[in-house]
Motif scaffolding. Structure first.
Motif: not given
Length: 506
Positions: A79-86, A97-101, A106-118
């Motif tokens: 729940k790092k984003h504060t608006n729609f995840v697109n 993996f990356v999510s943008v909103s 732009c947020i980077l995560y670990d591909g296996e665990s899904g943990a927040f990286l940066q």
């Protein structure tokens, strides 16, 4: 949608009743798990390309969820984003993996665990200034592109500290907002709100080339093969008022917004230097050619008294005939010349020499008017052409003026001899619904018709109707326009927003 790496399973997300995310076998429909933890529309998903498999989703509840499987079960929620995840996208090796909103993050995560990286791109010099709508990894996983409503595409170095490499400006208009992006081999592409597909030159930070076209249902098509038989140039319009210029071999050459409402009919005029068109904005417009790419078209507007129903153009006299509900009117140089009252008028055609105007009616009758005094008056002929059993919906003179083709709402096409005003070819009733458009080949040997029944039919004039050529299901939602663009090349357009080129092999 996202495919599993084995090509046997699909992840589908969106909005609807009950399930808003589902993983299923494409061939059998069997499901693989449950997707809990989603409360609003899901905008994006992706499938991890290697084991252990994961599915990641991004939704309008501002949450990035990770599911482990198959069968897939909820694993983690970010729940790092504060608006729609697109958009969410795995790297090609599945390590990240990356999510943008819409919160511009732009947020980077670990591909296996899904943990927040940066989180990256947070500085004012790097950050998008509008909602980020898409992202895509390069095939090697060393670069990432993001596109946004701020009308830019950004390139990121994903191995050298998550730094911004370049920003590509895509324009300044609302339609230049970037709504999607992807990589095709070594090529990076983005999609504009206008529908333009942009090939990007990441080295120079500019657009390499654009693929233009329509994004709305098409309404009409026109060409002038007699003037430029070797060029195969034609023009199409869509109901949003956009007109595109095409080369049958090379694709779209230019586009521009000509009408503020649906164009009804277009004609190439003045030897290919102008385009005459009428539309539901109650105007007759003369557009200077060629059309540019994203540039405002040079247009002269003549306001009409009422909503037009059909029009026809005579190249010999530079006169345009426009049909209204109760009259037919001639125009030249943006000014009205004369008119004649005719109740229930529905369609029209001007003879190639400009001496005669034929007008079809809702009753199925065709009336002819002689053009007198250089277009100063219209004199109604004494005999009406009566053979149709429904409203005359389309008309066209042959290039030599010897024949007049007409089609009606009762699916019938007739060809009249203009000298005797008698039917010389009939029994052309092989459409199953209303005729919407007609076009003659430059040699006058073939007539092409289109219909609401989705079919296009080519009728050879020197052969029986049994020798016709039917292009079945040419446009699934109905054919709106046909035009010969060469002796053996036909263009058709339809409500399915598709423009098709047909070439005769015999």
């Amino acid at each position: 949608l996202a495919w599993a790496p084995d090509g046997k399973k699909i992840v589908a997300v969106g909005e609807g009743r009950g399930q808003i995310a589902k993983c299923f076998a494409w061939d059998k429909g069997s499901t693989f798990g449950e997707f809990d933890g989603l409360s609003r529309k899901v905008n994006s998903c992706d499938y991890r390309p290697n084991s252990p498999f994961r599915i990641v989703t991004g939704s309008e509840d501002q949450v990035v969820n990770v599911y482990a499987g198959p069968p897939f079960k909820f694993q983690l929620s970010n729940k790092k984003h504060t608006n729609f995840v697109n958009s969410v996208k795995y790297s090609p090796d599945g390590a990240k993996f990356v999510s943008v909103s819409s919160d511009k993050k732009c947020i980077l995560y670990d591909g296996e665990s899904g943990a927040f990286l940066q989180e990256f791109g947070v500085g004012k010099a790097e950050q998008h200034t509008g909602s980020i709508l898409g992202c895509a990894w390069s095939p090697k996983g060393d670069r990432l592109i993001t596109c946004a409503a701020d009308k830019t595409v950004k390139l990121w170095d994903m191995q050298g500290g998550l730094k911004l490499v370049s920003t590509i400006p895509m324009g300044s208009q609302v339609e230049d907002m970037q709504v999607g992006c992807c990589w095709v081999g070594d090529y990076a592409l983005s999609l504009s709100l206008s529908g333009h597909l942009n090939y990007l030159d990441l080295g120079s930070g500019a657009i390499r080339t654009q693929v233009l076209g329509h994004t709305k249902p098409l309404t009409t098509v026109t060409a002038d093969p007699a003037s430029n038989p070797s060029e195969e140039t034609f023009y199409t319009s869509s109901y949003d008022g956009r007109v595109c210029a095409w080369d049958a071999s090379a694709g779209c050459k230019g586009e521009g917004t000509v009408h503020s409402n649906m164009p009804v009919k277009m004609h190439v005029a003045a030897g290919g230097t102008h385009l005459h068109s009428i539309g539901f904005d109650d105007s007759l417009r003369t557009t200077r050619l060629p059309l540019g790419s994203g540039k405002a078209a040079k247009i002269e507007t003549c306001k009409l008294d009422a909503q037009p129903k059909d029009s026809s153009y005579c190249k010999a006299t530079d006169v345009t005939a426009v049909v209204f509900e109760t009259k037919v009117q001639l125009f030249k140089g943006g000014a009205a010349l004369c008119s004649a009252d005719l109740p229930d008028a529905s369609s029209c055609a001007v003879s190639p020499d400009g001496s005669q105007v034929a007008v079809g009616t809702k009753s199925g009758k065709i009336f002819t008017f002689a053009v007198q005094a250089g277009g100063g008056a219209l004199a109604k002929g004494g005999k009406a052409l009566e053979r149709h059993r429904g409203e005359v919906t389309a008309m066209a003179y042959s290039y030599d003026g010897a024949s007049l083709a007409s089609g009606d709402s009762n699916r019938e096409v007739l060809v009249w001899d203009t000298s005797t005003q008698e039917v010389k070819k009939s029994r052309m009733v092989y459409h199953s619904s209303k005729i919407t458009c007609l076009s003659w080949s430059p040699d006058n040997g073939t007539l092409c018709s289109g219909s609401v029944d989705s079919n296009v039919i080519l009728w050879p004039m020197d052969l029986p109707t049994s020798k016709r050529t039917t292009l079945a299901l040419a446009h699934k939602e109905g054919v709106r326009g046909v035009a010969f663009v060469g002796e053996k090349t036909v263009c058709s357009v339809g409500s399915d927003a598709v423009c098709k080129i047909w070439r005769r092999t015999a």
